[in-house]
Motif scaffolding. Structure first.
Motif, PDB file in Angstrom:
ATOM      1  N   LEU A 250      -4.162 -14.101  -3.902  1.00  0.00           N
ATOM      2  CA  LEU A 250      -3.246 -12.855  -2.875  1.00  0.00           C
ATOM      3  C   LEU A 250      -3.672 -11.663  -3.343  1.00  0.00           C
ATOM      4  CD1 LEU A 250      -0.410 -14.910  -2.469  1.00  0.00           C
ATOM      5  CD2 LEU A 250      -2.475 -15.196  -0.823  1.00  0.00           C
ATOM      6  N   LEU A 251      -3.530 -10.996  -4.829  1.00  0.00           N
ATOM      7  CA  LEU A 251      -3.460  -9.763  -4.984  1.00  0.00           C
ATOM      8  C   LEU A 251      -4.621  -8.999  -5.028  1.00  0.00           C
ATOM      9  CD1 LEU A 251      -0.964  -9.753  -8.089  1.00  0.00           C
ATOM     10  CD2 LEU A 251      -0.539  -8.704  -5.770  1.00  0.00           C
ATOM     11  N   LYS A 252      -5.548  -9.265  -4.872  1.00  0.00           N
ATOM     12  CA  LYS A 252      -7.124  -9.544  -4.124  1.00  0.00           C
ATOM     13  C   LYS A 252      -7.138  -8.393  -3.325  1.00  0.00           C
ATOM     14  CE  LYS A 252      -9.434 -12.460  -7.619  1.00  0.00           C
ATOM     15  NZ  LYS A 252     -10.891 -13.418  -7.760  1.00  0.00           N
ATOM     16  N   SER A 253      -6.199  -8.859  -2.563  1.00  0.00           N
ATOM     17  CA  SER A 253      -7.062  -8.318  -1.053  1.00  0.00           C
ATOM     18  C   SER A 253      -7.031  -6.995  -0.312  1.00  0.00           C
ATOM     19  CB  SER A 253      -4.909  -8.499   0.154  1.00  0.00           C
ATOM     20  OG  SER A 253      -5.445  -7.507   0.895  1.00  0.00           O
ATOM     21  N   ASP A 254      -7.895  -6.587   0.232  1.00  0.00           N
ATOM     22  CA  ASP A 254      -7.799  -5.207   0.572  1.00  0.00           C
ATOM     23  C   ASP A 254      -6.812  -3.946   0.976  1.00  0.00           C
ATOM     24  OD1 ASP A 254     -10.449  -4.645  -0.462  1.00  0.00           O
ATOM     25  OD2 ASP A 254     -11.226  -6.058   1.247  1.00  0.00           O
ATOM     26  N   ASP A 255      -5.961  -4.935   1.628  1.00  0.00           N
ATOM     27  CA  ASP A 255      -4.619  -3.963   2.136  1.00  0.00           C
ATOM     28  C   ASP A 255      -3.891  -3.902   1.312  1.00  0.00           C
ATOM     29  OD1 ASP A 255      -6.516  -4.948   5.073  1.00  0.00           O
ATOM     30  OD2 ASP A 255      -5.292  -6.844   4.755  1.00  0.00           O
ATOM     31  N   ILE A 256      -3.497  -3.938   0.392  1.00  0.00           N
ATOM     32  CA  ILE A 256      -2.658  -3.849  -0.803  1.00  0.00           C
ATOM     33  C   ILE A 256      -2.775  -2.207  -1.344  1.00  0.00           C
ATOM     34  CG2 ILE A 256      -1.783  -4.041  -3.144  1.00  0.00           C
ATOM     35  CD1 ILE A 256      -2.258  -7.078  -2.224  1.00  0.00           C
ATOM     36  N   LYS A 257      -1.975  -1.390  -0.472  1.00  0.00           N
ATOM     37  CA  LYS A 257      -2.371   0.190  -0.905  1.00  0.00           C
ATOM     38  C   LYS A 257      -0.436   0.148  -1.850  1.00  0.00           C
ATOM     39  CE  LYS A 257      -5.583   0.453   1.289  1.00  0.00           C
ATOM     40  NZ  LYS A 257      -7.348   0.609   0.408  1.00  0.00           N
ATOM     41  N   SER A 258       0.044  -0.475  -1.862  1.00  0.00           N
ATOM     42  CA  SER A 258       1.871  -0.438  -2.577  1.00  0.00           C
ATOM     43  C   SER A 258       2.523  -0.767  -3.011  1.00  0.00           C
ATOM     44  CB  SER A 258       1.893   0.324  -1.392  1.00  0.00           C
ATOM     45  OG  SER A 258       2.895   0.079  -0.467  1.00  0.00           O
ATOM     46  N   VAL A 259       3.149  -0.623  -3.969  1.00  0.00           N
ATOM     47  CA  VAL A 259       4.342  -1.545  -4.000  1.00  0.00           C
ATOM     48  C   VAL A 259       4.507  -2.939  -3.116  1.00  0.00           C
ATOM     49  CG1 VAL A 259       6.364  -2.239  -5.980  1.00  0.00           C
ATOM     50  CG2 VAL A 259       4.725  -0.316  -6.451  1.00  0.00           C
ATOM     51  N   GLN A 260       5.143  -1.924  -2.455  1.00  0.00           N
ATOM     52  CA  GLN A 260       6.055  -2.280  -1.111  1.00  0.00           C
ATOM     53  C   GLN A 260       4.631  -3.241  -1.381  1.00  0.00           C
ATOM     54  OE1 GLN A 260       9.197  -2.819   0.070  1.00  0.00           O
ATOM     55  NE2 GLN A 260       9.790  -2.075  -2.410  1.00  0.00           N
ATOM     56  N   ASP A 261       4.070  -3.554  -0.158  1.00  0.00           N
ATOM     57  CA  ASP A 261       2.129  -4.134   0.418  1.00  0.00           C
ATOM     58  C   ASP A 261       2.425  -5.753  -0.761  1.00  0.00           C
ATOM     59  OD1 ASP A 261       1.839  -2.485   1.913  1.00  0.00           O
ATOM     60  OD2 ASP A 261       0.009  -1.484   1.689  1.00  0.00           O
ATOM     61  N   ILE A 262       2.079  -5.514  -2.528  1.00  0.00           N
ATOM     62  CA  ILE A 262       2.688  -6.257  -2.775  1.00  0.00           C
ATOM     63  C   ILE A 262       3.412  -7.043  -3.352  1.00  0.00           C
ATOM     64  CG2 ILE A 262       2.730  -7.440  -5.436  1.00  0.00           C
ATOM     65  CD1 ILE A 262       1.231  -4.080  -6.174  1.00  0.00           C
ATOM     66  N   LEU A 263       4.954  -6.663  -2.263  1.00  0.00           N
ATOM     67  CA  LEU A 263       6.054  -7.456  -2.445  1.00  0.00           C
ATOM     68  C   LEU A 263       5.744  -8.095  -0.771  1.00  0.00           C
ATOM     69  CD1 LEU A 263       9.111  -5.168  -3.979  1.00  0.00           C
ATOM     70  CD2 LEU A 263       7.729  -7.096  -5.609  1.00  0.00           C
ATOM     71  N   THR A 264       5.095  -7.752  -0.239  1.00  0.00           N
ATOM     72  CA  THR A 264       5.018  -8.295   1.480  1.00  0.00           C
ATOM     73  C   THR A 264       4.061  -9.262   1.140  1.00  0.00           C
ATOM     74  OG1 THR A 264       5.988  -5.886   2.338  1.00  0.00           O
ATOM     75  CG2 THR A 264       4.192  -8.090   3.396  1.00  0.00           C
TER      76      THR A 264
END
Length: 499
Positions: A250-264
């Motif tokens: 899941l963490l490979k997603s290109d949409d992850i830009k912040s810590v809050q994105d990671i938690l989401t």
């Protein structure tokens, strides 16, 4: 007319030599002079007979854990903490053990979960010389004991696979003392070490793996203090897989830009009932023990739990998790289910039922207990700070029993729905506590698939255990070990490893 039943067996001798025979006594005396009976006295002080025909593994482990003076951290009966077969059910349901026995790997699992350090050796991955060296070292010490898994046929005894502790060694005649936990069948006896090795170098038909031996000693680090992972929860297999395998993907997603994105990404994909997978450990006392003051021991344990909870709150990761949970992103069903279980009455009812299971030796029985009429009390005296006790009335089979639960103090304010008034302080690890601890416990390589380097460095700083206070660091490392072990169970690799 009364029917004849089985009363013991005649010990085949040779090859065995009965411990209480003249020759057995001579062997004991000579081995004692040689210094290879040091562990015997601790083992014999806590020796017990298995309570069920298939409980040899559980009885052997109970003897060894008590001989090592390992605190189970939970109560057996009344106020007493003590290892009993009925408490060794976290890796295999007792009913299943009662019907089919237990495997070598599951005994090692139980020892680890109970807070012991375990080194396990299957006969096909070891040698008789290694076994002899280990048995000489352990029998010359009070700090390490050996449990052997062997087949009785090698000794001309009736029965098949069996577990028992090794109580001593006679170097001159190369013989080991088996403290047979099936005392209703055979007494303790000496056997040639070469024959014991032959008995261990057999295949367990239930698993297809070799038998062997395990060295059990005390852990140098503290066991879990506040959090633990439940391998008895119905979703633990799926949850362990998600945390170890799915999260890095899941963490490979290109949409992850912040810590809050990671938690989401992580929290909105959580398996159902994640809150049941991560348990928090509470102290449970029977109400009839009486008294309004806590013992010094109880106060010390509670203080440590409160310190762990405080240290979780002081991490930067906790602040990030709390911020996320207060955001619109946290409104998904799975995270909401965590909030639903945060009300004090529900937690009190759940833990009081768990306490009833532990204290009555019925741990793991589904739907056996029901708790009602929970309430909160504060105990203090002699100038001590107040300690919080949540009480509940547990019913089972038409009977009722009152239980008290000691809880650590959180600084999180609860609303008026907690059942004890609007000014009530949170007194348990809530969703943000549990999720923070779980993220800290994930293996370090979990985060390596994050593509943005600055974000990777930031999250690694948040989850790093290096700068954690010692008590919290030990807690996190213990959780990490449990998660790794559960994943091995999920992959059926426990029996393929040294276990």
């Amino acid at each position: 007319m009364a029917l004849a039943g089985l009363y013991r067996r005649i010990l085949p001798s040779p090859p065995a030599i009965e411990f209480s025979s003249s020759e057995g006594k001579q062997l004991f005396s000579e081995a004692l002079q040689s210094g290879t009976m040091e562990g015997f006295f601790k083992l014999i002080s806590y020796f017990q007979t298995q309570s069920e025909p298939a409980y040899c593994g559980l009885a052997s482990l109970s003897v060894v854990l008590n001989a090592l003076a390992i605190d189970p951290g939970r109560k057996w009966k009344g106020p007493w903490r003590w290892f009993d077969e009925s408490m060794l059910d976290c890796c295999e349901p007792l009913e299943k053990v009662k019907a089919k026995g237990i495997t070598f790997a599951k005994v090692a699992c139980l020892a680890e979960c109970a807070g012991a350090q375990v080194e396990s050796f299957r006969s096909n991955k070891s040698s008789i010389d290694d076994f002899r060296r280990h048995i000489m070292n352990c029998t010359a010490s009070e700090d390490c004991h050996i449990i052997a898994s062997y087949h009785r046929a090698a000794f001309k005894q009736t029965g098949t696979g069996h577990f028992s502790p090794i109580g001593g060694y006679h170097a001159g005649r190369d013989m080991a003392l088996i403290l047979d936990v099936a005392r209703f069948k055979y007494p303790p006896h000496w056997v040639p070490l070469s024959l014991l090795w032959e008995a261990m170098d057999t295949i367990d038909e239930a698993t297809g793996h070799h038998r062997g031996f395990m060295l059990i000693s005390r852990l140098q680090r503290a066991p879990s203090l506040l959090y633990t992972l439940s391998c008895r929860h119905e979703s633990w297999v799926r949850t362990a897989k998600y945390l170890i395998e799915d999260v890095p993907v899941l963490l490979k997603s290109d949409d992850i830009k912040s810590v809050q994105d990671i938690l989401t990404v992580l929290f909105t994909s959580l398996p159902t009932n994640i809150g049941e997978f991560v348990k928090w450990v509470a102290e449970v006392r029977r109400q009839e023990e009486g008294g309004s003051k806590l013992s010094e021991e109880e106060k010390a344990r509670l203080a440590v739990k409160e310190e762990v909870l405080k240290e979780v709150h002081e991490t930067e990761l906790y602040k990030c998790v709390t911020e996320w949970l207060s955001s619109p992103s946290s409104c998904c069903r799975k995270v909401s289910s965590l909030h639903d279980k945060d009300s004090l009455p529900e937690i009190a009812a759940s833990v009081c039922c768990q306490g009833a299971e532990l204290l009555t030796g019925m741990h793991g029985t589904a739907g056996g207990f029901c708790c009602s009429a929970t309430c909160v009390k504060c105990l203090k005296g002699d100038g001590d700070p107040p300690k919080t006790v949540v009480s509940g009335m547990v019913t089972s089979g038409g009977g009722e029993q009152g239980f008290d639960m000691l809880v650590p103090m959180s600084q999180t304010k609860l609303g008026s729905d907690c059942g004890c008034g609007p000014s009530c302080i949170g007194m348990h690890p809530a969703s943000n506590d549990v999720l923070t601890a779980l993220l800290l416990a994930l293996p370090p390589h979990t985060w390596s698939s994050i593509k943005e380097e600055k974000l990777l460095a930031k999250i690694q700083g948040l989850v790093s255990t290096e700068n954690l206070p010692p008590i919290l660091q030990e807690e996190v490392l213990q959780l990490r070990w449990q998660l790794n072990f559960l994943k091995k169970c999920q992959d059926n690799k426990v029996d393929d490893d040294v276990y």
